[in-house]
Design an enzyme around this catalytic site. Structure first.
Site, PDB file in Angstrom:
ATOM      1  N   HIS A  36       0.798  -1.220   0.000  1.00 41.19           N
ATOM      2  CA  HIS A  36       0.000   0.000   0.000  1.00 41.19           C
ATOM      3  C   HIS A  36       0.838   1.281   0.000  1.00 41.19           C
ATOM      4  CE1 HIS A  36      -3.132  -2.729   2.143  1.00 41.19           C
ATOM      5  NE2 HIS A  36      -3.136  -2.910   0.833  1.00 41.19           N
TER       6      HIS A  36
HETATM    7  C1  FAD Z   1      -0.049  -7.379  -5.458  1.00 41.32           C
HETATM    8  C2  FAD Z   1      -0.921  -6.316  -4.863  1.00 41.32           C
HETATM    9  C3  FAD Z   1      -1.964  -6.673  -4.018  1.00 41.32           C
HETATM   10  C4  FAD Z   1      -2.777  -5.691  -3.455  1.00 41.32           C
HETATM   11  N1  FAD Z   1      -3.906  -6.077  -2.775  1.00 41.32           N
HETATM   12  C5  FAD Z   1      -4.825  -5.138  -2.458  1.00 41.32           C
HETATM   13  C6  FAD Z   1      -6.116  -5.522  -1.979  1.00 41.32           C
HETATM   14  O1  FAD Z   1      -6.445  -6.704  -1.864  1.00 41.32           O
HETATM   15  N2  FAD Z   1      -6.992  -4.526  -1.674  1.00 41.32           N
HETATM   16  C7  FAD Z   1      -6.675  -3.219  -1.794  1.00 41.32           C
HETATM   17  O2  FAD Z   1      -7.493  -2.364  -1.436  1.00 41.32           O
HETATM   18  N3  FAD Z   1      -5.463  -2.839  -2.255  1.00 41.32           N
HETATM   19  C8  FAD Z   1      -4.570  -3.768  -2.633  1.00 41.32           C
HETATM   20  N4  FAD Z   1      -3.381  -3.380  -3.200  1.00 41.32           N
HETATM   21  C9  FAD Z   1      -3.127  -1.946  -3.357  1.00 41.32           C
HETATM   22  C10 FAD Z   1      -3.967  -1.295  -4.443  1.00 41.32           C
HETATM   23  O3  FAD Z   1      -4.254  -2.200  -5.483  1.00 41.32           O
HETATM   24  C11 FAD Z   1      -3.218  -0.082  -4.975  1.00 41.32           C
HETATM   25  O4  FAD Z   1      -2.828   0.745  -3.911  1.00 41.32           O
HETATM   26  C12 FAD Z   1      -4.063   0.753  -5.929  1.00 41.32           C
HETATM   27  O5  FAD Z   1      -4.612  -0.084  -6.922  1.00 41.32           O
HETATM   28  C13 FAD Z   1      -3.188   1.846  -6.518  1.00 41.32           C
HETATM   29  O6  FAD Z   1      -3.889   2.543  -7.500  1.00 41.32           O
HETATM   30  P1  FAD Z   1      -3.159   3.684  -8.336  1.00 41.32           P
HETATM   31  O7  FAD Z   1      -4.153   4.186  -9.303  1.00 41.32           O
HETATM   32  O8  FAD Z   1      -2.529   4.628  -7.391  1.00 41.32           O
HETATM   33  O9  FAD Z   1      -1.955   2.957  -9.080  1.00 41.32           O
HETATM   34  P2  FAD Z   1      -1.976   1.681 -10.051  1.00 41.32           P
HETATM   35  O10 FAD Z   1      -3.272   0.959 -10.009  1.00 41.32           O
HETATM   36  O11 FAD Z   1      -0.765   0.891  -9.711  1.00 41.32           O
HETATM   37  O12 FAD Z   1      -1.864   2.304 -11.510  1.00 41.32           O
HETATM   38  C14 FAD Z   1      -0.721   2.944 -12.006  1.00 41.32           C
HETATM   39  C15 FAD Z   1      -0.667   2.656 -13.494  1.00 41.32           C
HETATM   40  O13 FAD Z   1       0.193   3.581 -14.122  1.00 41.32           O
HETATM   41  C16 FAD Z   1       1.034   2.908 -15.029  1.00 41.32           C
HETATM   42  N5  FAD Z   1       2.242   3.721 -15.162  1.00 41.32           N
HETATM   43  C17 FAD Z   1       3.114   4.016 -14.176  1.00 41.32           C
HETATM   44  N6  FAD Z   1       4.092   4.826 -14.651  1.00 41.32           N
HETATM   45  C18 FAD Z   1       3.819   5.049 -15.953  1.00 41.32           C
HETATM   46  C19 FAD Z   1       4.468   5.792 -16.976  1.00 41.32           C
HETATM   47  N7  FAD Z   1       5.586   6.480 -16.732  1.00 41.32           N
HETATM   48  N8  FAD Z   1       3.921   5.785 -18.223  1.00 41.32           N
HETATM   49  C20 FAD Z   1       2.772   5.108 -18.452  1.00 41.32           C
HETATM   50  N9  FAD Z   1       2.129   4.378 -17.522  1.00 41.32           N
HETATM   51  C21 FAD Z   1       2.637   4.353 -16.282  1.00 41.32           C
HETATM   52  C22 FAD Z   1       1.260   1.565 -14.361  1.00 41.32           C
HETATM   53  O14 FAD Z   1       1.712   0.590 -15.265  1.00 41.32           O
HETATM   54  C23 FAD Z   1      -0.108   1.277 -13.790  1.00 41.32           C
HETATM   55  O15 FAD Z   1      -0.946   0.629 -14.721  1.00 41.32           O
HETATM   56  C24 FAD Z   1      -2.519  -4.324  -3.719  1.00 41.32           C
HETATM   57  C25 FAD Z   1      -1.451  -3.960  -4.542  1.00 41.32           C
HETATM   58  C26 FAD Z   1      -0.667  -4.933  -5.123  1.00 41.32           C
HETATM   59  C27 FAD Z   1       0.460  -4.517  -6.035  1.00 41.32           C
END
Ligand code: FAD
Length: 550
Positions: A472
């Site tokens: 997280h």
């Molecule tokens: C293995 C795992 C298990 C988890 N389990 C849970 C759970 O059960 N429940 C829960 O609530 N949370 C869970 N989490 C945490 C939660 O999923 C994340 O905190 C949340 O999804 C983050 O969302 P976000 O939009 O911030 O980033 P993300 O969903 O990670 O999205 C970021 C996106 O941006 C893209 N990206 C990054 N840099 C660039 C760039 N320079 N150019 C183009 N694209 C780029 C990435 O490839 C990615 O697709 C888990 C996380 C992981 C990794």
């Protein structure tokens, strides 16, 4: 080099990015581009769509950015592995599918900053409701029933769940109807982001249903390397795809790359601590010392017991059973492949000084590590446990100007007195629960940490040796109004710049007390209204449970 014009460029087709793409492109007048570094979430990809396959993408370059922390000074110098989704849907395509809003008081804490008053629970609740379709509660005050995120409640039918819920009560903790409803504190079945036996990622819930809109373009395998500026205004981005460098221009650039990549991209683009950027030869566009600072996370361990009755999910982990389980899932969407195993757990206050729960428990009718490695062997069960709002703070810092080089991640787990105290409490509360009579017919002894770990020092040594991230990372470009904040809470725009916003886990000021996917999605829903200038929904002042009535 190609040059194109969009109204909104969303960097990262992950959790927040997919929600934004759907909301911002709802008006056909807005041209929206999503640039995602990872590959598509192909419909045939069982490792994404089959809930029980959640351990497979972790560590695979096809789905995972594969980060690793710097040696953690209070964790015996261990480098902690950090998975992050690198595929359409981002981390929501590879996560554990546990849906936790956090405690309402998390948002009251956010709103304590004078500039953040519109982020209290009353202002966030309408967005939680807007995004969800909670099948277990169609009529209650707190849950939504029309949103794109269908939520199924864990069936908790394995007999070990019954023992667990009995044990928590024997230990003096209450049950609650819904940890995302009136009262978080207590134990209950959990909601999951899966529907009809299939993972429902942000991509599947938000993006795929609208992907044919003519005003929405999605490019995968497109790595954004920097934001382009004209003076103090962001005017586009540069990205590479298939070995070619492209430039696109847009009215607004929204970084949704997640809590590691968004601060990295800001720093690469000259937004961050001027001295540190200068040392790498990067011209500063905006001095913002808070970029990449304030990194927060949840550390967790597993307390495991061997089970003397053959009732755990352990047979489903056997190699030779997998083809059958896979076929059952493929044709019927049922069986052990259709669950994420995280079906229930709860929230506890480990001392009277905290106003709301500081510990989260996930119970699994299985003894296994999160990445699927090192199964304890034989039947077992385990509790995932850890403090929820540690005061340890870390950082994300680029090491070079190369966008492909991973930034340095420092979490400083276990670095504070509060953190260490709560870790000792966490293990003691867990043992109290698992040691109750309800488990007498099941427990064949504690496997881990095991009998040699009794004193406070031994517990902390074990946590330092065995702790893993709960995945997280957050808060690295936080909203706020002080000099270490990065985003204006009323627009999510980067302070001092025009046309540049950050909408993802980085924007949180404090990590919430649970898994953080749901708060990120709420944040994206609210951000869409802020970006579009929509009239926000009326605050929802429904009374929620407070242990200390104030
Ligand atoms: C293995 C795992 C298990 C988890 N389990 C849970 C759970 O059960 N429940 C829960 O609530 N949370 C869970 N989490 C945490 C939660 O999923 C994340 O905190 C949340 O999804 C983050 O969302 P976000 O939009 O911030 O980033 P993300 O969903 O990670 O999205 C970021 C996106 O941006 C893209 N990206 C990054 N840099 C660039 C760039 N320079 N150019 C183009 N694209 C780029 C990435 O490839 C990615 O697709 C888990 C996380 C992981 C990794």
């Amino acid at each position: 080099m190609t040059l194109q014009q969009y109204d909104f460029i969303i960097v990262g087709g992950g959790s927040a990015g997919c929600a934004l793409a759907a909301r911002l492109s709802a008006d056909p007048a807005h041209r929206v581009l999503v640039l995602e570094a990872g590959r598509p979430d192909y419909p045939w990809d069982v490792f994404i769509h089959m809930p029980a396959a959640l351990t497979f993408p972790i560590g695979s370059r096809f789905y995972d950015w594969k980060y690793e922390s710097e040696p953690e000074p209070f964790m015996n110098g261990r480098k902690i592995y950090h998975a992050r989704g690198k595929v359409l849907g981002g981390s929501s395509s590879i996560n554990g599918m546990i849906f936790q809003r956090g405690n309402p008081l998390d948002y009251e804490r956010w709103a304590a900053d004078p500039g953040m008053k519109d982020w209290d629970y009353a202002h966030c609740l309408p967005y939680f409701k807007r995004m969800e379709n909670c099948l277990a509660d169609r009529e209650g005050t707190f849950r939504g029933d029309q949103g794109p995120l269908v939520l199924e409640r864990g069936p908790v039918t394995n007999p070990l769940f019954a023992a667990f819920f009995e044990a928590v009560q024997q230990a003096g903790y209450p049950l609650t109807d819904d940890v995302n409803g009136y009262r978080q504190e207590g134990f209950a079945a959990f909601d999951r982001n899966l529907h009809r036996g299939r993972r429902l990622s942000a991509a599947r819930a938000y993006l795929h249903p609208v992907k044919d809109r003519p005003n929405l373009a999605v490019r995968t395998r497109a790595l954004v390397s920097r934001v382009l500026f004209e003076g103090r205004r962001a005017v586009g981005v540069e990205y590479s795809q298939g070995g070619t460098t492209h430039r696109v221009s847009g009215g607004r650039v929204i970084l949704s790359g997640g809590a590691i990549n968004s601060p990295q991209l800001l720093q690469l683009s000259g937004v961050g601590n001027a001295a540190e950027l200068g040392a790498l030869g990067i011209r500063t566009v905006q001095h913002l010392p808070g970029v990449g600072e304030n990194l927060q996370d949840h550390l967790e361990v597993y307390v495991q017991h061997a089970c003397r009755q053959p009732v755990s999910m352990q047979p489903a982990m056997k190699m030779w059973r997998r083809p059958l389980i896979g076929a059952q899932w493929l044709f019927l969407r049922k069986g052990p492949g259709a669950t994420n195993h995280f079906e229930g757990g709860g929230f506890v206050r480990s001392n009277e000084e905290v106003a709301y729960p500081n510990l989260m428990f996930h119970f699994l009718p299985l003894a296994v590590r999160y990445d699927g490695s090192a199964p304890a062997g034989g039947h077992g069960y385990q509790v995932h446990i850890g403090p929820m709002y540690s005061d340890a703070r870390g950082s994300v810092k680029i090491r070079s100007r190369d966008p492909r080089e991973h930034p340095a991640l420092r979490f400083n787990y276990l670095s504070t007195d509060q953190d260490r105290r709560e870790w000792v409490e966490a293990i003691r509360v867990t043992r109290k629960i698992l040691g109750q009579d309800a488990f007498a017919g099941f427990s064949d002894g504690e496997i881990s940490p095991g009998p040699g770990v009794e004193t406070d020092e031994q517990i902390l040594e074990w946590v330092a040796k065995d702790g893993e991230t709960a995945l997280h990372p957050s808060c690295t470009a936080r909203m706020g109004t002080d000099e270490m904040s990065v985003l204006d809470p009323t627009t999510m725009a980067v302070h001092g710049l025009e046309g540049l916003h950050v909408v993802d886990a980085s924007a949180m000021p404090y990590v919430t007390n649970g898994n953080i996917y749901a708060p990120v999605m709420m944040l994206a829903e609210k951000a869409a209204d802020l970006l579009l200038g929509n009239t926000p929904p009326e605050p929802d002042t429904a009374e929620f449970y407070r242990h200390h009535q104030v």
